[in-house]
Design an enzyme around this catalytic site. Sequence first.
Site, mmCIF file in Angstrom:
data_model
loop_
_atom_site.group_PDB
_atom_site.id
_atom_site.type_symbol
_atom_site.label_atom_id
_atom_site.label_comp_id
_atom_site.label_asym_id
_atom_site.label_seq_id
_atom_site.Cartn_x
_atom_site.Cartn_y
_atom_site.Cartn_z
ATOM 1 N N ASN A 176 0.964 -1.232 -0.022
ATOM 2 C CA ASN A 176 0.004 -0.082 -0.013
ATOM 3 C C ASN A 176 0.914 1.036 0.089
ATOM 4 O O ASN A 176 1.593 1.488 1.001
ATOM 5 C CB ASN A 176 -0.874 -0.083 1.324
ATOM 6 C CG ASN A 176 -1.911 1.084 1.207
ATOM 7 O OD1 ASN A 176 -1.480 2.315 1.086
ATOM 8 N ND2 ASN A 176 -2.929 0.753 1.627
ATOM 9 N N GLN A 177 0.912 2.008 -1.002
ATOM 10 C CA GLN A 177 1.807 3.158 -1.265
ATOM 11 C C GLN A 177 1.623 4.241 -0.279
ATOM 12 O O GLN A 177 2.526 4.807 0.241
ATOM 13 C CB GLN A 177 1.653 3.556 -2.462
ATOM 14 C CG GLN A 177 3.059 4.351 -3.295
ATOM 15 C CD GLN A 177 4.296 3.698 -3.054
ATOM 16 O OE1 GLN A 177 4.269 2.598 -3.291
ATOM 17 N NE2 GLN A 177 5.364 4.421 -2.668
ATOM 18 N N HIS A 178 0.347 4.525 0.185
ATOM 19 C CA HIS A 178 -0.023 5.403 1.203
ATOM 20 C C HIS A 178 0.627 5.081 2.496
ATOM 21 O O HIS A 178 1.174 5.848 2.957
ATOM 22 C CB HIS A 178 -1.533 5.400 1.284
ATOM 23 C CG HIS A 178 -2.393 5.914 0.058
ATOM 24 N ND1 HIS A 178 -2.261 7.207 -0.260
ATOM 25 C CD2 HIS A 178 -3.248 5.366 -0.806
ATOM 26 C CE1 HIS A 178 -3.007 7.556 -1.247
ATOM 27 N NE2 HIS A 178 -3.631 6.339 -1.632
ATOM 28 N N LYS A 179 0.502 3.896 2.772
ATOM 29 C CA LYS A 179 0.888 3.555 4.209
ATOM 30 C C LYS A 179 2.524 3.438 4.140
ATOM 31 O O LYS A 179 3.129 3.845 5.104
ATOM 32 C CB LYS A 179 0.644 2.123 4.580
ATOM 33 C CG LYS A 179 -0.856 1.701 4.858
ATOM 34 C CD LYS A 179 -0.916 0.086 5.495
ATOM 35 C CE LYS A 179 -2.214 -0.181 5.797
ATOM 36 N NZ LYS A 179 -2.313 -1.350 6.498
ATOM 37 N N ASP A 237 -1.926 -3.541 11.389
ATOM 38 C CA ASP A 237 -3.230 -3.717 10.891
ATOM 39 C C ASP A 237 -4.226 -2.622 11.739
ATOM 40 O O ASP A 237 -3.654 -2.283 12.866
ATOM 41 C CB ASP A 237 -3.824 -5.095 11.377
ATOM 42 C CG ASP A 237 -5.226 -5.460 10.652
ATOM 43 O OD1 ASP A 237 -5.508 -4.896 9.414
ATOM 44 O OD2 ASP A 237 -6.090 -6.208 11.069
ATOM 45 N N THR A 238 -4.968 -2.258 10.908
ATOM 46 C CA THR A 238 -5.711 -0.796 11.554
ATOM 47 C C THR A 238 -7.275 -1.088 11.541
ATOM 48 O O THR A 238 -7.805 -1.599 10.588
ATOM 49 C CB THR A 238 -5.068 0.581 10.745
ATOM 50 O OG1 THR A 238 -3.653 0.752 11.025
ATOM 51 C CG2 THR A 238 -6.234 1.610 11.205
ATOM 52 N N GLY A 277 -8.831 5.592 2.910
ATOM 53 C CA GLY A 277 -9.661 4.743 3.778
ATOM 54 C C GLY A 277 -10.760 5.798 4.328
ATOM 55 O O GLY A 277 -11.507 6.389 3.363
#
Length: 204
Positions: free
Chosen positions: A9-12, A68-69, A162
């Site tokens: 995930n590029q954002h993360k 994990d969120t 998200g």
Amino acid sequence: MRIVFATNNQHKLEEIRSILGSQFQVLSLSDIGCHEDIPETGQTLEDNATMKAQYIYDKYHVNCFADDTGLEVDALGGAPGVYSARYASLFDSNGNANEAKPKDHDSEANMDCLLRKLGNNNNRKARFRTVIALIIEGKVTTFEGIVEGNIIQERRGGEGFGYDPIFQPEGYDKTFAELGVDTKNHISHRARAVAKLYDYLNDK
């Protein structure tokens, strides 16, 4: 220090790299040639984070961490929680439980579903919670970050990802999607968990 973050995930990835800084070379899954789907079948955020990190450590033998969120909404009994990434797919068009295979990461559908479930409920209290599982030389250590806030009535802001456009953190009059990356990276749930990770790694 080279360490693998178990995500593509590029954002993360950008968020984590920004928080950890240049003294850490944070590699993605694609950087180590991992393109398979890693199981996330745990019942808790801790389960999923540890499961992902353990998978990478066992297969690639590299120091790594995974996260994990979940978004936990009080009026929904803590939902969507561990199912946050696939919340909308848990229900059919009538709002009943959906037996079909869940589809992950449809942010627009997830936000629509959450807002429908909340309706006009005045209790909008919620929190984002991130759990990071770190494995170094086989030892598992976990870190948690929490930010309290509220779910607003409609989307605001164009940044973030998200549920960010509908989550307003405590002490702010803007959503995560309005605050901008720099501010979010200082106050977010992930930032708080990564700060603990950073301190731990610097003490080693």
